[in-house]
Each structure stands twice: as structure tokens, then as C-alpha cells.
Scaffold this motif. Structure first.
Motif, PDB file in Angstrom:
ATOM      1  N   ILE A  34      12.384   3.382   7.183  1.00  0.00           N
ATOM      2  CA  ILE A  34      12.151   2.358   6.160  1.00  0.00           C
ATOM      3  C   ILE A  34      10.675   2.293   5.802  1.00  0.00           C
ATOM      4  CG2 ILE A  34      12.172  -0.139   5.727  1.00  0.00           C
ATOM      5  CD1 ILE A  34      14.777  -0.263   7.385  1.00  0.00           C
ATOM      6  N   GLY A  35       9.811   2.320   6.816  1.00  0.00           N
ATOM      7  CA  GLY A  35       8.380   2.258   6.581  1.00  0.00           C
ATOM      8  C   GLY A  35       7.876   3.449   5.780  1.00  0.00           C
ATOM      9  N   GLN A  36       8.385   4.641   6.073  1.00  0.00           N
ATOM     10  CA  GLN A  36       7.956   5.836   5.341  1.00  0.00           C
ATOM     11  C   GLN A  36       8.430   5.805   3.896  1.00  0.00           C
ATOM     12  OE1 GLN A  36       5.854   8.485   6.371  1.00  0.00           O
ATOM     13  NE2 GLN A  36       5.943   8.625   4.130  1.00  0.00           N
ATOM     14  N   LEU A  37       9.682   5.404   3.701  1.00  0.00           N
ATOM     15  CA  LEU A  37      10.208   5.296   2.344  1.00  0.00           C
ATOM     16  C   LEU A  37       9.430   4.265   1.532  1.00  0.00           C
ATOM     17  CD1 LEU A  37      14.017   5.409   3.196  1.00  0.00           C
ATOM     18  CD2 LEU A  37      12.801   7.107   1.808  1.00  0.00           C
ATOM     19  N   MET A  38       9.090   3.164   2.179  1.00  0.00           N
ATOM     20  CA  MET A  38       8.304   2.127   1.503  1.00  0.00           C
ATOM     21  C   MET A  38       6.933   2.669   1.100  1.00  0.00           C
ATOM     22  SD  MET A  38       8.315  -1.108   0.606  1.00  0.00           S
ATOM     23  CE  MET A  38       7.401  -2.656   0.559  1.00  0.00           C
ATOM     24  N   ALA A  39       6.307   3.426   1.984  1.00  0.00           N
ATOM     25  CA  ALA A  39       4.996   3.997   1.676  1.00  0.00           C
ATOM     26  C   ALA A  39       5.088   4.965   0.499  1.00  0.00           C
ATOM     27  CB  ALA A  39       4.435   4.707   2.915  1.00  0.00           C
ATOM     28  N   ASP A  40       6.138   5.789   0.480  1.00  0.00           N
ATOM     29  CA  ASP A  40       6.322   6.729  -0.628  1.00  0.00           C
ATOM     30  C   ASP A  40       6.527   5.987  -1.943  1.00  0.00           C
ATOM     31  OD1 ASP A  40       6.152   8.760   1.232  1.00  0.00           O
ATOM     32  OD2 ASP A  40       8.319   9.152   1.283  1.00  0.00           O
ATOM     33  N   ALA A  41       7.335   4.928  -1.893  1.00  0.00           N
ATOM     34  CA  ALA A  41       7.621   4.163  -3.102  1.00  0.00           C
ATOM     35  C   ALA A  41       6.356   3.506  -3.644  1.00  0.00           C
ATOM     36  CB  ALA A  41       8.683   3.101  -2.811  1.00  0.00           C
ATOM     37  N   LEU A  42       5.579   2.900  -2.775  1.00  0.00           N
ATOM     38  CA  LEU A  42       4.374   2.193  -3.229  1.00  0.00           C
ATOM     39  C   LEU A  42       3.317   3.163  -3.747  1.00  0.00           C
ATOM     40  CD1 LEU A  42       4.049  -0.631  -0.553  1.00  0.00           C
ATOM     41  CD2 LEU A  42       5.001  -0.761  -2.873  1.00  0.00           C
ATOM     42  N   ALA A  43       3.249   4.348  -3.173  1.00  0.00           N
ATOM     43  CA  ALA A  43       2.316   5.347  -3.681  1.00  0.00           C
ATOM     44  C   ALA A  43       2.691   5.738  -5.107  1.00  0.00           C
ATOM     45  CB  ALA A  43       2.315   6.584  -2.773  1.00  0.00           C
ATOM     46  N   ALA A  44       3.985   5.896  -5.361  1.00  0.00           N
ATOM     47  CA  ALA A  44       4.438   6.224  -6.713  1.00  0.00           C
ATOM     48  C   ALA A  44       4.161   5.071  -7.676  1.00  0.00           C
ATOM     49  CB  ALA A  44       5.927   6.556  -6.701  1.00  0.00           C
ATOM     50  N   LEU A  45       4.362   3.838  -7.202  1.00  0.00           N
ATOM     51  CA  LEU A  45       4.086   2.675  -8.054  1.00  0.00           C
ATOM     52  C   LEU A  45       2.604   2.596  -8.396  1.00  0.00           C
ATOM     53  CD1 LEU A  45       5.055   0.052  -9.406  1.00  0.00           C
ATOM     54  CD2 LEU A  45       4.673  -1.105  -7.226  1.00  0.00           C
ATOM     55  N   ASP A  46       1.747   2.848  -7.417  1.00  0.00           N
ATOM     56  CA  ASP A  46       0.306   2.796  -7.660  1.00  0.00           C
ATOM     57  C   ASP A  46      -0.126   3.824  -8.702  1.00  0.00           C
ATOM     58  OD1 ASP A  46      -0.005   0.736  -5.864  1.00  0.00           O
ATOM     59  OD2 ASP A  46      -0.626   2.022  -4.196  1.00  0.00           O
ATOM     60  N   ALA A  47       0.581   4.963  -8.741  1.00  0.00           N
ATOM     61  CA  ALA A  47       0.206   6.031  -9.671  1.00  0.00           C
ATOM     62  C   ALA A  47       0.807   5.837 -11.064  1.00  0.00           C
ATOM     63  CB  ALA A  47       0.645   7.386  -9.104  1.00  0.00           C
ATOM     64  N   ALA A  48       1.771   4.932 -11.196  1.00  0.00           N
ATOM     65  CA  ALA A  48       2.446   4.735 -12.481  1.00  0.00           C
ATOM     66  C   ALA A  48       1.518   4.067 -13.484  1.00  0.00           C
ATOM     67  CB  ALA A  48       3.703   3.891 -12.296  1.00  0.00           C
ATOM     68  N   GLU A  49       1.622   4.481 -14.731  1.00  0.00           N
ATOM     69  CA  GLU A  49       0.795   3.902 -15.792  1.00  0.00           C
ATOM     70  C   GLU A  49       1.533   2.717 -16.406  1.00  0.00           C
ATOM     71  OE1 GLU A  49      -0.576   6.778 -18.587  1.00  0.00           O
ATOM     72  OE2 GLU A  49      -1.521   8.037 -17.049  1.00  0.00           O
ATOM     73  N   ILE A  50       1.394   1.560 -15.748  1.00  0.00           N
ATOM     74  CA  ILE A  50       2.002   0.318 -16.218  1.00  0.00           C
ATOM     75  C   ILE A  50       0.968  -0.786 -16.131  1.00  0.00           C
ATOM     76  CG2 ILE A  50       4.354   0.977 -15.574  1.00  0.00           C
ATOM     77  CD1 ILE A  50       4.060  -0.694 -13.051  1.00  0.00           C
ATOM     78  N   ASP A  51       1.258  -1.921 -16.782  1.00  0.00           N
ATOM     79  CA  ASP A  51       0.259  -2.986 -16.761  1.00  0.00           C
ATOM     80  C   ASP A  51       0.215  -3.664 -15.387  1.00  0.00           C
ATOM     81  OD1 ASP A  51       2.728  -4.689 -18.405  1.00  0.00           O
ATOM     82  OD2 ASP A  51       1.776  -5.661 -16.697  1.00  0.00           O
ATOM     83  N   ASP A  52      -0.894  -4.291 -15.101  1.00  0.00           N
ATOM     84  CA  ASP A  52      -1.147  -4.818 -13.756  1.00  0.00           C
ATOM     85  C   ASP A  52      -0.179  -5.918 -13.358  1.00  0.00           C
ATOM     86  OD1 ASP A  52      -3.213  -3.063 -13.341  1.00  0.00           O
ATOM     87  OD2 ASP A  52      -4.795  -4.466 -13.944  1.00  0.00           O
ATOM     88  N   GLU A  53       0.238  -6.759 -14.318  1.00  0.00           N
ATOM     89  CA  GLU A  53       1.166  -7.839 -13.970  1.00  0.00           C
ATOM     90  C   GLU A  53       2.490  -7.263 -13.480  1.00  0.00           C
ATOM     91  OE1 GLU A  53       3.227 -11.901 -15.782  1.00  0.00           O
ATOM     92  OE2 GLU A  53       2.446 -10.376 -17.158  1.00  0.00           O
ATOM     93  N   ALA A  54       3.034  -6.281 -14.203  1.00  0.00           N
ATOM     94  CA  ALA A  54       4.295  -5.665 -13.790  1.00  0.00           C
ATOM     95  C   ALA A  54       4.136  -4.969 -12.446  1.00  0.00           C
ATOM     96  CB  ALA A  54       4.758  -4.671 -14.848  1.00  0.00           C
ATOM     97  N   ARG A  55       3.021  -4.274 -12.251  1.00  0.00           N
ATOM     98  CA  ARG A  55       2.801  -3.589 -10.981  1.00  0.00           C
ATOM     99  C   ARG A  55       2.778  -4.576  -9.815  1.00  0.00           C
ATOM    100  NH1 ARG A  55       0.430   1.156 -11.181  1.00  0.00           N
ATOM    101  NH2 ARG A  55      -0.934   0.473 -12.897  1.00  0.00           N
TER     102      ARG A  55
END
Length: 354
Positions: free
Chosen positions: A318-339
């Protein structure tokens, strides 16, 4: 404040659902007054609880893609809750679960109605039939709510293929879950596939892509949402697996050890089979699916799973999957409120106790 409350979303989703279901109540009771019980059961089930995670991921996926807030979009994403209602009603029936969120499951509710009214035939069979039909009706109504949400034709046209794919995936994922129990498949690979299609894609990835499609997002953002949503959805399901075995009934609203009595071949259980010696595997296999498993039996199976290292391994996964997901979210080009809200939703989905 819960992350599903950002932009007052949960209250707005509930309002959209309540208005839709009230209109359907009038429609049903015009057909026959006896259908008032059908309407009441669905209103109680849909409006009586739920985290509203799927509409939240869809809404913030939409906002992250540059979509402008509107009540019409909220109504469109609220349709996902009717898909969820359908899946839960059918899931409870297939698992023979007595309760949902601390209340009688739909098939038990209608079984009790039959018994209290003194009707003919088998009460259990009547309850089962009612649950099949109410689950089907919820799925039909999900389509109707999306179509009548007020969102534009172009927006709905873009989002519909994802909506349809999501409903197909969760249905075949449910079948794979049933098949895995019947065949007693204990492989981690099979458990992972069931988790992916029964829950992971349906809970996070598809709702995100649904929102992105409503907003007309770019291909790059679709890819970023998938890279965020799929591992997060798997982590969500693995947390659910842990709660199904080790959760507190006072918080989950379901009896302790229900997943064990139902014989669920989850990732947690598959990891336990992989980590146990032959006598331990035999004992775990004998206890899984035993409807008469008492509290002592549940504790023994819990001890076996814990001793196998499966609980620790699942938490690590779970911890590894969460880390992978958050890394992808950090790299996504979206506005800060949505992030920010999507990050909070991710945390709520994987660290929950219910």
C-alpha cells in the motif's frame, strides 16, 4: 473538513441525488403504490451514507483539467454513486452479507418485509430477487442521471465511453472475484487482477478520466491521471482487504471477519498462502469460506495471516503504491487547488478505517 467536502461537493452531490430520487419516487408510485417500498429502499441506501469518493475524484479530475464548476457537472458526477449503489447491492447479495453501513443489506430488508407481511413463498428468495432488481434499477438510473444532468451534449458524448467502460470493468471484475472464490485460486497475480478490475480502476482511475473527458482534457493529462489513479485505486482495494479481515465492526458496519467467512481470495490472503508452511496453508484453506466460523476461528485465521507476514507485506505494498501515485500526481500539469484536494483524497482513500 473531509476532502470530499471541498467545494461543498458532498452536500451538492447528495442534493442532486435526492432530487433525482424524489422524481423517480413519483414516477414509480404512479405506476403502482406498491413500488413506494422500492423507492424508499433505494433512497435509504443511496442517501444513507457513503464517502462519495468516486464523484469527488471525477469532479476534481474535471477541475484539474480546467473545467469550470457548475451544478450540471456535479449532477453528472453524482451518477457514479448510482453505479456504486448497484455494485454494492449486488455485492452484498453475492456475499450473503447481512448488513451494509450498520443497516440491513437490501436483500435482508426485503426478506424482512416478506416475513413481516406474511406473504407466500420463501422470504429469502423474495429478498434475493428484490436485490437483483433494485441493483439493476440503480444501474439503469445511473445512465438516466448522467443523460439528464444538464451537462452539454459534447461533454456527455466525450465522457460516455469511459462511463460505459467503467461499468463493464466493475461487472466483470465482480465475476472474476466470484470465480476466484469458486476455483480457490490463491495466486497473488489473480488477486491483483481482481483488485484492479473490481475496484481499483472503478474507484479512482475511471472517475478521474470521466471528469477529464467532461472537461475535454489533453491526452497527456489522461495519461497522468491513469498513472496516479491506477496505483491509488489498488492501494484503496488493498486497504479494503485489510479492513475486511482486521477491521473493527463498530467502524466498518460489517461483522468481524466477514471476508474470511465469504472465502475472499484477496491480495492479503494470497500473500498469506505464499508465506505459510503446508500445515498453515491447510488450516487457512479449511477456514476460508466457512460460514459458521466463530470469533475464535476468526482470531485464529487472523493470527495465521499476521504470522505469515502477509499483513506487513500488504501494508508495505500500500505504501509503495501510494508513493507511485503521489509522484505521478506531483508531475501532472493541473492547477494547485485540484492537486491539493486530490492529494487529500488519496490519503483519505488509503488511510481510512471504514
Amino acid at each position: 473538513m473531509l476532502p470530499t467536502d471541498a467545494a461543498d461537493l458532498r452536500a451538492r452531490v447528495d442534493k442532486a441525488l435526492a432530487a433525482f430520487l424524489a422524481a423517480q419516487r413519483d414516477r414509480l408510485t404512479t405506476i403502482d403504490p406498491a413500488l413506494a417500498e422500492v423507492s424508499a429502499a433505494l433512497e435509504d441506501f443511496v442517501l444513507g451514507g457513503g464517502k462519495r469518493l468516486r464523484p469527488a475524484f471525477a469532479y476534481w479530475g474535471f477541475r484539474g483539467a480546467g473545467g469550470a464548476d457548475s451544478d450540471q457537472v456535479v449532477s453528472a458526477v453524482a451518477a457514479l454513486e448510482l453505479v456504486q449503489a448497484s455494485a454494492l447491492i449486488h455485492d452484498d447479495l453475492m456475499d450473503r452479507s447481512d448488513t451494509r453501513r450498520g443497516e440491513p443489506s437490501v436483500h435482508r430488508r426485503f426478506e424482512r418485509l416478506h416475513t413481516s407481511a406474511g406473504w407466500r413463498g420463501g422470504a429469502a428468495a423474495f429478498g434475493d430477487s428484490a436485490a437483483v432488481l433494485l441493483g439493476d434499477l440503480s444501474l439503469v438510473w445511473s445512465d438516466e442521471l448522467l443523460q439528464t444532468s444538464g451537462a452539454g451534449v459534447a461533454e456527455i458524448t466525450r465522457a460516455r465511453p469511459i462511463f460505459d467502460e467503467m461499468r463493464t470493468e466493475v461487472t466483470v471484475g465482480q465475476y472474476l472475484d466470484v470465480l476466484t472464490q469458486a476455483t480457490a485460486d490463491t495466486s497473488v497475480e489473480r488477486a491483483g487482477k481482481v483488485a484492479r478490475f473490481k475496484s481499483a480502476k472503478y474507484t479512482v482511475e475511471r472517475p478521474l478520466l470521466f471528469g477529464a473527458a467532461l472537461a475535454g482534457a489533453s491526452d497527456d493529462l489522461f495519461a497522468a491521471y491513469s498513472a496516479f489513479g491506477l496505483p491509488l485505486g489498488e492501494a484503496f482495494q488493498f486497504r479494503d482487504d485489510v479492513l475486511g479481515v482486521f477491521g473493527d465492526p463498530a467502524q466498518t458496519g460489517k461483522p468481524a471477519g466477514d471476508d474470511l467467512r465469504e472465502g475472499k481470495r484477496t491480495y492479503l490472503v494470497a500473500a498469506a498462502f505464499a508465506g505459510l508452511d503446508e500445515p498453515g496453508r491447510a488450516e487457512l484453506d479449511a477456514g476460508l469460506g466457512d460460514q459458521g466460523l466463530d470469533d475464535d476461528g476468526v482470531r485464529r485465521l487472523r493470527d495465521l495471516i499476521r504470522a505469515s507476514g502477509a499483513l506487513a507485506a500488504t501494508e508495505e505494498r500500500i505504501g509503495q503504491l501510494m508513493a507511485d501515485a503521489l509522484a505521478a500526481l506531483d508531475a501532472a500539469e493541473i492547477d494547485d487547488e485540484a492537486r491539493t484536494v486530490l492529494r487529500r483524497l488519496a490519503d483519505a482513500a488509503t488511510r481510512r478505517t471504514v
